[in-house]
Design an enzyme around this catalytic site. Sequence first.
Site: not given
Ligand code: AMP
Ligand code: MG
Length: 488
Positions: A88-89, A172, A248
């Site tokens: 997502g980012r 990364r 994930d």
């Molecule tokens: P994480 O908790 O970092 O593993 O992220 C969980 C999900 O949320 C993943 O699919 C990320 O890509 C998405 N995500 C986290 N932060 C953002 C953001 N600022 N914009 C878009 N997607 C995000």
């Molecule tokens: Mg993640």
Amino acid sequence: MQLHFDNSFAGMPDRFFTRQPPTPVKKPALIKANNQLAQRLGIDPVWLESGEGVMVISGNHVPEGADPIATVYAGHQFGNWNPQLGDGRAVLLGEIIGSDGGRYDIQLKGAGQTPYSRMGDGRSPLGPVLREYIVSEAMAALGIPTTRALAAVTTGEDVYREESLPGGVLTRVAKSHVRIGTLQFFAAQNDIEGLRILIEHIIARHYPEVAESPNPVLTVFESIIQKQASLVAKWQMVGFIHGVMNTDNVLLSGETIDYGPCAFMDTYDPAMVFSSIDQNGRYAYRNQPGIAHWNLACLGQALIPLLNDSRDIATELAKGALDKFPECFLDEYMAGLRSKLGLTTASTEDEALAKDFLSLLTKNQCDFTLAFRRISELADENMESSVSPLFEFPEGFAPWLDRWRARCFAEEISSAERHARMHRTNPSLIPRNHLIEQAIKDAYNGDFGLFHRLNDRLSSPFDEMSGDEAMARPPSSDQIVHQTFCGT
Ligand code: AMP
Ligand code: MG
């Protein structure tokens, strides 16, 4: 051309990802490039730091040969199933073959919105970029498999969280970004062909040796289980708390990924949790092995259709493999503790010896890192101590220390050799959470000095240098960081 791309994931069927270039940023500026890693990857460090390089690592220029994609995955987050996640980012620019012959993903994190951004802005504040840079590089220097940080930039744009913060992008590097959640995505849709393509990709990329086995999917599952057991045991050995062990965030390659609300423990407390979003302590230090096992069970579930044509047999095979995890972990964990205690042979008394030491650490609220560093010095009384001004065992340790010495003397190696080995196993420096927080705070005020000093010094965490005290010392009571925010 500076990056020689050789993309494999972008050649997979369309349903594995969406083609997505990074979104350019207003005013990119380099914070740091990782010269050593660049060299290992066959990237010219001078180019990486140049205007042209910075355009690439900020997402403002897509270099020739790159095929930027955002990948799709699913996952269990804090135990709850989420059928649709994805980058997502983050955008995967492509893969390169390093000068070491290895294949590496080059991914930009904080590169803008993708079809998987849901409500998110696809961006990252500077703080999480700096935290991931410091901690992932420190983990690598500690000898723990991990994704790496190749570079960090500021974007010249603000991102809005509870407040407005300067944005950043992290480059990364990973052996791959395929997660348990990637397989879960296809399994949940009953896309058996997708599942098979993905596992074949993983086998070719990370486990080529299993291809010849009678049941390669079972054997790769067993190898992944072994790698996770070994990885989590290594985390436990340095007091690393991941904080978001969602499915994930588990890579099939066995590298640590996702440095969100992670931190290293100071005082040894097995119940320790840092993450502000982990209110039930699901991902506490002591739960990490059990959670790894739980995550692997999710992987086993996803692999069922590939393990055998009969669901019953497949389930039995998956269960049989999973049941080996606890023993696998304990073997790795005990081997790690023995090595931390300076023991080169195994004896039945070791488990009790190690456990009693850890209980004493908890009872006396001792610093985990310094306590092990201090016994490393005690292994050879002829050595001068540099830790003793920072840490000395309380009196209650005397009987345990006698027991430990007696156990050491039963072995054949010299005390000087034991001391040397223990110094290579027990770091004097870890990335202390209060210093990371300080480095982030300073950076938000435009001062990157502490960020650079931490990176420089943490690249050799087993050595001792004059002037280390401030970095080696645990936080004072007013410096302790109790929670780390996910900061997404
Ligand atoms: P994480 O908790 O970092 O593993 O992220 C969980 C999900 O949320 C993943 O699919 C990320 O890509 C998405 N995500 C986290 N932060 C953002 C953001 N600022 N914009 C878009 N997607 C995000
Ligand atoms: Mg993640």
